[in-house]
Design an enzyme around this catalytic site. Structure first.
Site, PDB file in Angstrom:
ATOM      1  N   SER A 238      -2.212  -1.136  -4.996  1.00  0.00           N
ATOM      2  CA  SER A 238      -3.171  -0.109  -4.592  1.00  0.00           C
ATOM      3  C   SER A 238      -3.962  -0.637  -3.404  1.00  0.00           C
ATOM      4  CB  SER A 238      -4.121   0.229  -5.747  1.00  0.00           C
ATOM      5  OG  SER A 238      -3.420   0.808  -6.816  1.00  0.00           O
TER       6      SER A 238
ATOM      7  N   LYS B  62      -3.683   7.788  -5.167  1.00  0.00           N
ATOM      8  CA  LYS B  62      -4.199   6.747  -6.059  1.00  0.00           C
ATOM      9  C   LYS B  62      -5.714   6.600  -5.903  1.00  0.00           C
ATOM     10  CE  LYS B  62      -4.491   3.427  -9.001  1.00  0.00           C
ATOM     11  NZ  LYS B  62      -3.798   2.136  -8.947  1.00  0.00           N
TER      12      LYS B  62
ATOM     13  N   LYS C 210     -12.799  -2.750  -5.815  1.00  0.00           N
ATOM     14  CA  LYS C 210     -12.027  -2.710  -4.566  1.00  0.00           C
ATOM     15  C   LYS C 210     -11.524  -1.295  -4.292  1.00  0.00           C
ATOM     16  CE  LYS C 210      -7.820  -3.369  -4.839  1.00  0.00           C
ATOM     17  NZ  LYS C 210      -6.569  -2.586  -4.972  1.00  0.00           N
TER      18      LYS C 210
END
Length: 294
Positions: free
Chosen positions: A96, A171, A239
């Site tokens: 990701s 995502k 993140k």
């Protein structure tokens, strides 16, 4: 079946590589920590001493590493995939990362004779172990079709969502929704406990109504037992929320709830909870409510 190199055998990558072996693929794995290769070897796969060694004969190269710089290093770094793999290899990045980084890497891959799909996953460690991941795939439709056997071995819901970078964009949206749900569930648990309600019973009935969600189903036991063994770490979700807020700004859209949850995730990391499962956001609600228990 395909000869697959799998780079990155962490919480997610290790069970995914094992499931590929179970599906009949020839899998060679590499991880900087060699101890992480053992489950793959036990399942019938093999290990390599470097990513260059792993990819040299591979038809398909799978990557599952933590962040954008890691993917850039694995693919475009000195001795990386672009330098070491055979021409025409299909690269599937399950990591990701930032959509703009994916788009740039896809251009570099094409220039060097490779093909790249961005295929981030959702479902956590349980989904990886049970081959039940949701996989959102960006890239060429023909490459997506070619990788069907690989995706079917590790995922349950696999959808081609558009050109390069699209998988990472979807995502990011997924991580926004999940973070908001975890925060709301955390607040509900602390609220219920404050009133002395049978919290387990309450979550059971809530799960059967409109408030029900996969987040509630999968994370309620963590919260009830205060057990936050990581299935997906707060530091990684932190993140991802950075990706969400940055991408939203670039697109000129507002994510007020997302921005708030991003700050709460950052706070959790700052106080030392980064290594916990993201359901550990509950601890932040406890702290703010003066009910913290270590």
């Amino acid at each position: 079946m395909s000869k697959i190199a799998f780079i990155g055998l962490g919480i997610m990558g290790s069970p995914m590589s094992v499931n590929l072996v179970k599906a009949g693929h020839d899998v060679v794995g590499y991880n900087p920590n060699p101890d992480r290769v053992k489950p793959l070897i036990d399942a019938g796969g093999t290990s390599a001493g470097s990513s260059a060694e792993a990819v040299k004969d591979a038809d398909i190269i799978a990557v599952m590493v933590p962040d954008s710089p890691d993917v850039q290093d694995v693919l475009a770094g000195e001795g990386g995939v672009f330098d070491s793999a055979k021409q025409g290899a299909l690269i599937i990045d399950f990591s990701s990362i930032r959509p703009d980084v994916t788009v740039e890497l896809a251009k570099q891959a094409q220039e060097k004779g490779f093909r790249l799909l961005d295929a981030p996953v959702s479902g956590g460690q349980a989904g990886a172990v049970n081959a039940a991941l949701s996989i959102m795939v960006g890239g060429d439709a023909k490459d997506f079709a070619e990788a069907k056997d690989v995706f079917d071995a590790v995922g349950k819901t696999v959808v081609h969502v558009g050109p390069s970078g699209s998988g990472q964009t979807v995502k990011a949206a997924n991580q926004l929704i999940v973070a908001a749900n975890i925060q709301a569930l955390s607040e509900a648990v602390i609220f219920l406990e404050a009133y002395g309600v049978d919290t387990k019973a309450a979550l059971e009935v809530l799960g059967g109504g409109l408030a029900g969600s996969k987040v509630l189903d999968q994370k309620k036991e963590n919260m009830l037992s205060r057990s936050f063994e990581p299935g997906f770490r707060i530091e990684l979700h932190h993140k991802d929320m950075g990706i969400v807020t940055a991408a939203a700004r670039e697109a000129g859209v507002v994510v007020p709830l997302g921005s708030l949850v991003a700050q709460l995730m950052a706070s959790a990391k700052a106080v030392g909870d980064g290594g916990l499962d993201h359901s550990g956001l509950l601890r932040g609600v406890e702290r703010l409510s003066g009910r913290k228990s270590d």
